[in-house]
Design a protein around this motif. Sequence first.
Motif, PDB file in Angstrom:
ATOM      1  N   GLU A 122      -9.226   4.808  -3.133  1.00 27.64           N
ATOM      2  CA  GLU A 122      -8.659   5.874  -2.308  1.00 27.64           C
ATOM      3  C   GLU A 122      -7.626   6.677  -3.120  1.00 27.64           C
ATOM      4  OE1 GLU A 122      -9.054   7.643   1.226  1.00 27.64           O
ATOM      5  OE2 GLU A 122      -9.893   5.644   0.943  1.00 27.64           O
ATOM      6  N   TYR A 123      -6.749   5.949  -3.805  1.00 26.23           N
ATOM      7  CA  TYR A 123      -5.716   6.630  -4.604  1.00 26.23           C
ATOM      8  C   TYR A 123      -6.345   7.464  -5.712  1.00 26.23           C
ATOM      9  CZ  TYR A 123      -2.694   3.068  -2.524  1.00 26.23           C
ATOM     10  OH  TYR A 123      -2.036   2.256  -1.656  1.00 26.23           O
ATOM     11  N   PHE A 136       0.855  -1.188   0.000  1.00 34.37           N
ATOM     12  CA  PHE A 136       0.000   0.000   0.000  1.00 34.37           C
ATOM     13  C   PHE A 136       0.892   1.239   0.000  1.00 34.37           C
ATOM     14  CE2 PHE A 136      -4.023  -1.924   2.148  1.00 34.37           C
ATOM     15  CZ  PHE A 136      -4.202  -2.708   1.036  1.00 34.37           C
ATOM     16  N   GLU A 188      -8.472   0.286  -1.696  1.00 35.60           N
ATOM     17  CA  GLU A 188      -7.249   1.074  -1.662  1.00 35.60           C
ATOM     18  C   GLU A 188      -7.085   1.877  -2.958  1.00 35.60           C
ATOM     19  OE1 GLU A 188      -5.675   1.234   1.016  1.00 35.60           O
ATOM     20  OE2 GLU A 188      -3.845   2.280   0.441  1.00 35.60           O
TER      21      GLU A 188
END
Lengths: 448, 745
Positions: free
Chosen positions: B359-360, B324, B356
């Motif tokens: 989110e990015y 991550f 994840e």
Amino acid sequence: MLSGILIFNQKGENLIFRAYRNDCRPRLADIFRIQVISNPQVRSPILTLGSTTFSHVKHENIYIVAVTKSNANAALVFEFLYRLVLLGKSYFGKFDEEAVKNNFVLIYELLDEILDFGYPQNTETDTLKMYITTEGVKSAITNNPTDSARITQQATGALSWRRADVKYRKNEAFVDVIEDVNLLMSATGTVLRADVNGQIVMRAYLSGTPECKFGLNDRLLLDNDAAGPGSANPSSGGRSGGGGGGGSKTRAAAGSVTLEDCQFHQCVKLGRFDADRIISFVPPDGEFELMRYRATENVNLPFKVHPIVREIGTTKVEYSVAIKANYSSKLFATNVVIRIPTPLNTAKTTERTSQGRAKYEPEQNNIVWKIARFSGGAEYVLTAEATLSAMTNQKAWSRPPLSLSFSLLMFTSSGLLVRYLKVFEKSNYSSVKWVRYMTRAGSYEIRF
Amino acid sequence: MNRIRGAFAVPRKGETFELRAGLVSQYAYERKEAIQKTIMAMTLGKDVSALFPDVLKNIATSDLEQKKLVYLYLMNYAKSHPDLCILAVNTFVQDSEDPNPLIRALAIRTMGCIRVDKMIDYMEEPLRKTLRDESPYVRKTAAICVAKLFDLGPAMCLENGFLEMLQEMIGDPNPMVVANSVTALSEIHHAAPETQALQVTPNTLRKLLMALNECTEWGRVTILTTLSEYRTSAVNEAEQICERVAPQFQHANPSVVLAAVKTVFLHMKLVNAELSKTYLKKMAPPLVTLVSSAPEVQYVALRNIDLLLQKQPDILNKELRVFFCKYNDPPYVKFQKLEIMVRIANDRNFDQLLAELKEYALEVDMDFVRRAIKAIGQVAIKIESACEKCVNTLLDLINTKVNYVVQEAIVVIKDIFRKYPGYEGIIPTLCKCIDELDEPNARAALIWIVGEYAEKISNAGDILAGFVEGFNEEFSQTQLQILTAVVKLFLKRPDKAQGLVQKVLQAATAENDNPDVRDRAYVYWRLLSNTSDPDAARNIVLSKKPPIVTTIHSLPPALLEQLLMELSTLASVYHMPPEQFVGQGRFGADAVQKAAIEEQLQNARENPLAAAAAAAVDGTSAPQQQNNVENLLDIDFDGTAPASAHKEPGGGVSGLEGLAGTPVRVESPAGGVPSGNNNLDDLLGVFGDSAPSTTSAGAPPSGGAGADLLNGFSGLDLTGGMSSPPPASGSNQPKKTNEDIMSLF
């Protein structure tokens, strides 16, 4: 291998230029300056132009650059550059432009010693300090052939990290277990990632050539012990000295820890560890990092943080951040700092805290909330409001994660304990050992 | 300023004069200080070679520090005064017999660095003696010196049997001497394979394995590298190597760990499957640990992990979380982590990964966001069960209405359509964004979707009509898609598109200059007007396309095998065979010529310098002349060197840009895009061969994959600009990429 080592300041002035091979020409310094230092677009630490490769790291306000012309070992190059930084730090305290300028003669001397024809040689600080020293002191030693013979023996020997003739009146060893706990928590409060990077730093003040054996509550080792019938139980016997406030527990009581991976100082006999997970070594004199380890299971998070952040229209952001200490009330953390990001166009903030002080730092775009002493079990709250100024181009706020830093003594997030440290030496002296535990925040981030 | 002043100054004054006065002073401390100042001037790039004779006078000293400084000066300027170097020989020979081992080593180390032919003749004796010195420190230094000598005069090195001496030294009791001997031998071996300098025999193998556990970390890297290059066919040897090397996984130095991984990985093939499985398991945790090292080391490690994963996809199955991205990771690390995460995605961990990635995708670094979105698409295509979640995530992202997010998401969704049927329901949502798309890639993707599903989109005709309207303002890549989409629509619903198809074919053939567009239009025209076989057009244009298998970039197996042998070297970081960036043969023919010209220029630059320097020794007018030369040099350099380093890629790219009518970015010498462009060119070249067939079948495939490839590579060299700026100027870069592709097809 390496063709040359160059050091630049931030303006791109060449401070050190040491060529090891014919193909490292002075003009390369200009090329690096133009292509990397004055080029804002470069975002890679490795750059190949023609057949010349520049690998650089940045430390303080200097660039340290390795020039290679071949298909060099990139990992080695970077590791070497970092070792050079480490050497610089241990020689000059701070390795920056000023230190380089003031000590350039010494740096050339070092570079001459640690690289030969571009191949790294001995980079052990302690050994180097024996014969490459700041002015004055050294001539006496190095001009004496017998001393030099001894030094060179050590610089190349199997125990290149230790002198043979160390003597102390009082034999002591200090062990510091330092853990950096990393956390990444999602906005919904689930733990995305939690792990511990630990290091065990030892300060050994032991005479002679001591053989040390070091035991942790490592699950694999404990399993090994249990499996081997009749193996002597060494648990508390090894801890001759007091001071290890963690309290020595018997094996049954102490939980064991699964170490995902460990890395050892070069003094540790790796073969031995590989075979039966026993950490045995002859320590260097003084301070060194005995091992590093990683643990990912059952990580105890010392702090729980609940941020509530609401963007109200385009003019205001409301914060309510609660933080709770999740450790025994006998302990307390110090220097707890919570950094709460604010939008880039924040004009003004107001904060209220139930403990500690909060301040807005415009240059960092952060509200910084400091709590000097944080007792176990306590819970504190911050409420804040950021007023935003109007912007012409409305760009969404990236909401960087909230981050925490702290240090907490006598606590290990991984649950690691030192079970024993035994010292064996020919003269059979008794030694005193001390153990200390500390947990710090590594990258402790909470998204919101 | 200083230089100009220097150039006009009377030779009796100035820095050089002062230094000279200091160097010949009668007080030792003044001399030493002057030497230090001289070295300082040397570092700053000033030419102090004129002081050579004066510095040389200070060589015979008992002060070790001063001696080192004089030696340093000597190494730098020996070439400019080959004759005077002989004066130093005596001191060297004396020093090499000094009772102090530090001085003996220093002498032999420096001698090897003075690259003057005459020096070679005097080196033989001291070298022979020091190779047999009682002090291991001197021996290890002498060992490296053999490699230096070989570099200078191979013949002399062979004649005197130094190679044999080195080979014997592999059996030295001191591990560092062993390591340096191996280093020197391997250097000679690689420089001149015909010497067969380093031959690993069962006997040497045993010695190497013995020394491995005792020598310094750097020595370990050397030995491990040698072991990894050793090709054995004996199973027991391989087993022995793996067994002895595996403990090194626990070393604190990342380069030792990587070298150990490399060695075990290459020798593992021979040992039995069970055992090699345990080794794979054992190497996973150390590899993960590398990810928490310093960013640069991390980057190298990540690139290598990428290679290992391409060969052994499941070694890091359970380690998704460590990859991550941290908020503060440098971009090059982030990009690489993204690629690795996609590689280790499987049907158990994709939930976590998608959360994840989403989110990015909401971060602000545009380049990173795009890559994150692309990664979502890659996951969808890699894992069938993840597809629905991916599509939902992408739809969420499209709803954010952030311009570049939407565009990238549409490109990605197009790829998903190419693999999975059944998502036609989302087409209306996509069509709503049609006005926001300004990148050719995204426009092309949407048009392709409209054409492909023309029968299911009620207003397909209207949508396409809008595009046909502005046909000649579109990018060629989009034009090609419009063409294909309209023809598809016509074949599926002839009643609705009769007029449209006429119009677009007219526009593409009569008003368009791009031969690709024109040619394709003609092909369609022919097909449609083919009366003998009315189904021909249908069979060709609407033929069933093979679903795509993956959008994750993988290296060709042969290259991968080659790179696995280069683990932890630059080649493994670039994912390119070393020949492409080291030494000759890196460019095409004209580049070689260019290099030759540059070399000549350089020689020309050096010769006057040498001449000037020589004159300086003789006497009077020298400093003046010399300073002039120096000035010229600087000017010369600033202009030419970087430009010549860039001419090729710069030309290529801007040429394309010019074609497509976007402003040509003028490359200042400083703002250049480094050799990465060469890779792009190479790759595109490769790609161009296979592409046309796909293009005619249904266009976007090749475009999509090509873009993947490209982006994969720009990750490597970080082609720059993509990151920082406001959206308007930021879109410049991707556009360029697309045009590259387009103009190839």
